[in-house]
Write a protein that holds these residues in place. Structure first.
Motif, PDB file in Angstrom:
ATOM      1  N   ASP A 115      46.651  53.092   9.801  1.00  0.00           N
ATOM      2  CA  ASP A 115      46.980  51.972  10.680  1.00  0.00           C
ATOM      3  C   ASP A 115      45.761  51.109  10.975  1.00  0.00           C
ATOM      4  O   ASP A 115      44.612  51.570  10.889  1.00  0.00           O
ATOM      5  CB  ASP A 115      47.560  52.499  11.991  1.00  0.00           C
ATOM      6  N   PHE A 116      46.029  49.866  11.366  1.00  0.00           N
ATOM      7  CA  PHE A 116      44.918  48.950  11.646  1.00  0.00           C
ATOM      8  C   PHE A 116      45.277  47.990  12.769  1.00  0.00           C
ATOM      9  O   PHE A 116      46.448  47.703  13.030  1.00  0.00           O
ATOM     10  CB  PHE A 116      44.521  48.179  10.386  1.00  0.00           C
ATOM     11  N   ILE A 117      44.235  47.521  13.431  1.00  0.00           N
ATOM     12  CA  ILE A 117      44.327  46.492  14.473  1.00  0.00           C
ATOM     13  C   ILE A 117      43.443  45.338  14.026  1.00  0.00           C
ATOM     14  O   ILE A 117      42.368  45.566  13.460  1.00  0.00           O
ATOM     15  CB  ILE A 117      43.853  47.013  15.848  1.00  0.00           C
ATOM     16  N   ILE A 118      43.864  44.127  14.263  1.00  0.00           N
ATOM     17  CA  ILE A 118      43.093  42.957  13.836  1.00  0.00           C
ATOM     18  C   ILE A 118      42.561  42.206  15.051  1.00  0.00           C
ATOM     19  O   ILE A 118      43.319  41.804  15.942  1.00  0.00           O
ATOM     20  CB  ILE A 118      43.946  42.016  12.967  1.00  0.00           C
ATOM     21  N   GLY A 119      41.239  42.032  15.088  1.00  0.00           N
ATOM     22  CA  GLY A 119      40.594  41.172  16.057  1.00  0.00           C
ATOM     23  C   GLY A 119      40.027  39.961  15.339  1.00  0.00           C
ATOM     24  O   GLY A 119      40.208  39.792  14.138  1.00  0.00           O
ATOM     25  N   VAL A 120      39.327  39.105  16.076  1.00  0.00           N
ATOM     26  CA  VAL A 120      38.697  37.946  15.448  1.00  0.00           C
ATOM     27  C   VAL A 120      37.212  37.925  15.790  1.00  0.00           C
ATOM     28  O   VAL A 120      36.779  38.472  16.805  1.00  0.00           O
ATOM     29  CB  VAL A 120      39.347  36.616  15.890  1.00  0.00           C
ATOM     30  N   ARG A 121      36.464  37.285  14.909  1.00  0.00           N
ATOM     31  CA  ARG A 121      35.024  37.086  15.110  1.00  0.00           C
ATOM     32  C   ARG A 121      34.753  35.588  15.069  1.00  0.00           C
ATOM     33  O   ARG A 121      35.173  34.899  14.143  1.00  0.00           O
ATOM     34  CB  ARG A 121      34.233  37.808  14.028  1.00  0.00           C
ATOM     35  N   VAL A 122      34.029  35.111  16.085  1.00  0.00           N
ATOM     36  CA  VAL A 122      33.809  33.674  16.192  1.00  0.00           C
ATOM     37  C   VAL A 122      32.432  33.415  16.801  1.00  0.00           C
ATOM     38  O   VAL A 122      31.949  34.194  17.627  1.00  0.00           O
ATOM     39  CB  VAL A 122      34.920  33.034  17.059  1.00  0.00           C
ATOM     40  N   ALA A 123      31.786  32.326  16.372  1.00  0.00           N
ATOM     41  CA  ALA A 123      30.526  31.905  16.990  1.00  0.00           C
ATOM     42  C   ALA A 123      30.810  31.427  18.410  1.00  0.00           C
ATOM     43  O   ALA A 123      31.868  30.841  18.684  1.00  0.00           O
ATOM     44  CB  ALA A 123      29.886  30.794  16.171  1.00  0.00           C
ATOM     45  N   ILE A 124      29.870  31.656  19.312  1.00  0.00           N
ATOM     46  CA  ILE A 124      30.124  31.343  20.721  1.00  0.00           C
ATOM     47  C   ILE A 124      30.400  29.859  20.938  1.00  0.00           C
ATOM     48  O   ILE A 124      31.175  29.479  21.820  1.00  0.00           O
ATOM     49  CB  ILE A 124      28.947  31.827  21.606  1.00  0.00           C
ATOM     50  N   LYS A 125      29.826  29.004  20.096  1.00  0.00           N
ATOM     51  CA  LYS A 125      30.066  27.567  20.248  1.00  0.00           C
ATOM     52  C   LYS A 125      31.503  27.188  19.891  1.00  0.00           C
ATOM     53  O   LYS A 125      31.966  26.100  20.232  1.00  0.00           O
ATOM     54  CB  LYS A 125      29.077  26.770  19.407  1.00  0.00           C
ATOM     55  N   ARG A 126      32.215  28.078  19.182  1.00  0.00           N
ATOM     56  CA  ARG A 126      33.610  27.833  18.830  1.00  0.00           C
ATOM     57  C   ARG A 126      34.576  28.394  19.864  1.00  0.00           C
ATOM     58  O   ARG A 126      35.793  28.309  19.704  1.00  0.00           O
ATOM     59  CB  ARG A 126      33.934  28.464  17.472  1.00  0.00           C
ATOM     60  N   LEU A 127      34.032  28.977  20.926  1.00  0.00           N
ATOM     61  CA  LEU A 127      34.870  29.584  21.957  1.00  0.00           C
ATOM     62  C   LEU A 127      35.362  28.486  22.897  1.00  0.00           C
ATOM     63  O   LEU A 127      34.646  28.046  23.799  1.00  0.00           O
ATOM     64  CB  LEU A 127      34.066  30.641  22.725  1.00  0.00           C
ATOM     65  N   THR A 128      36.586  28.033  22.672  1.00  0.00           N
ATOM     66  CA  THR A 128      37.151  26.940  23.451  1.00  0.00           C
ATOM     67  C   THR A 128      38.453  27.389  24.104  1.00  0.00           C
ATOM     68  O   THR A 128      39.064  28.380  23.681  1.00  0.00           O
ATOM     69  CB  THR A 128      37.457  25.730  22.546  1.00  0.00           C
ATOM     70  N   PRO A 129      38.925  26.683  25.124  1.00  0.00           N
ATOM     71  CA  PRO A 129      40.225  27.025  25.716  1.00  0.00           C
ATOM     72  C   PRO A 129      41.355  27.009  24.697  1.00  0.00           C
ATOM     73  O   PRO A 129      42.221  27.889  24.722  1.00  0.00           O
ATOM     74  CB  PRO A 129      40.406  25.942  26.785  1.00  0.00           C
ATOM     75  N   ALA A 130      41.346  26.041  23.786  1.00  0.00           N
ATOM     76  CA  ALA A 130      42.411  25.972  22.770  1.00  0.00           C
ATOM     77  C   ALA A 130      42.367  27.196  21.858  1.00  0.00           C
ATOM     78  O   ALA A 130      43.412  27.743  21.488  1.00  0.00           O
ATOM     79  CB  ALA A 130      42.259  24.687  21.952  1.00  0.00           C
TER      80      ALA A 130
END
Length: 299
Positions: A115-130
């Motif tokens: 089994d697996f769970i999927i998260g996301v990885r993002v640069a902090i500058k891409r962290l937006t409300p949308a």
């Protein structure tokens, strides 16, 4: 099929209990000290230590392999280590690519034997409300944030971000990049301070790849108690380790690192996938595990 696992020495969350388990169709119906009046088939677990199967973080999967190479990869990196669930990440470079990256990752993992769970990885500058609203809508339970400098933490609209993720509350998990040990320790302090100040759901430290994820982190992500647990109502997944004099004061992490040679059996959702040196490799037997409520059991 209904049966009883009796005389089990269960190690869970650094505590040992001795109980018996009533099993039906691959699920734990109940756990009690004994089932003396029941006449079901019995399995004696007295020679073993029973522990929950591990959940590991594997940041990026090496997909460009042949079937035989992938089979060896899953066996060596997961099954032989007693791992039946892993957390992996879709790396998102642009906000509008989030759905595409997650969908592509799910498709690539269709043949996973565990089994697996999927998260996301993002640069902090891409962290937006949308971006966070999309994560909430798509039920992304873990958001790994690349932090290259602590000053970046002071330039985000935290109030809007907090509102955007509520009430799903996926925790933000740091990945400190391009930093030495001293800078990393300072960054951890500042990360914790800022997250507490802004009342964001978060995990204090980086999650180390290819090691059992801590119960604290599993709980905040929402993986525990659903997975990596031996509890009434759960699917039957566990490891059996041979008891030994060398195993005295034990924790699950110590079993994983120092006593893996004592691991003899791994059960995944009621099915034996490892018995001694025999591996039952089932492509596609693994499932994507949806997380309904991250941080629900967190304080």
């Amino acid at each position: 099929m209904t049966y009883i696992i009796e005389n089990a020495t269960i190690l869970k969350d650094q505590r040992i209990t001795k109980n018996s388990l009533l099993i039906e169709n691959g699920r734990i119906l109940s756990i009690k000290p004994a089932y003396k009046r029941y006449r079901y088939i019995r399995m004696n677990a007295a020679p073993y230590i029973m522990a929950p199967t591990s959940t590991l973080l594997f940041n990026e999967f090496p997909f460009n392999m042949s079937f035989q190479e992938q089979k060896k990869f899953f066996i060596d990196e997961f099954i032989l280590k007693g791992c039946t669930t892993f957390l992996t990440l879709a790396t998102v470079k642009q906000e509008n690519n989030l759905l595409k990256e997650v969908k592509q990752l799910k498709t690539r993992l269709l043949n996973s034997p565990i089994d697996f769970i999927i998260g996301v990885r993002v640069a902090i500058k891409r962290l937006t409300p949308a971006f966070l609203r999309t994560c909430k809508r798509e039920r992304i339970p873990a958001i790994f944030v690349e932090v290259s400098g602590v000053d970046e933490l002071d330039h985000l609209p935290w109030g809007w971000l907090r509102e955007a993720i509520f009430p799903y509350n996926s925790p933000l998990i740091p990945i400190f990049i391009n930093q030495n040990e001293r800078e990393r320790k300072h960054a951890e302090v500042q990360w914790k301070r800022k997250m507490q100040e802004e009342k964001m759901p978060f995990i204090e430290q980086e999650i180390v790849e290819q090691e059992p994820i801590s119960y604290s982190a599993l709980t905040k992500i929402g993986i525990y108690p659903k997975v990596s647990n031996i509890h009434q109502g759960c699917e039957l997944s566990y490891n059996l380790y041979l008891k030994s004099r060398e195993i005295r004061k034990i924790e699950e992490v110590e079993l994983f690192h120092y006593h893996r040679h004592m691991l003899v059996t791994t059960i995944h959702k009621g099915n034996v996938i490892r018995a001694q040196n025999q591996i039952e490799f089932r492509p596609g037997f693994g499932e994507h595990i949806p997380i309904s409520t991250p941080s629900f059991f967190s304080t």
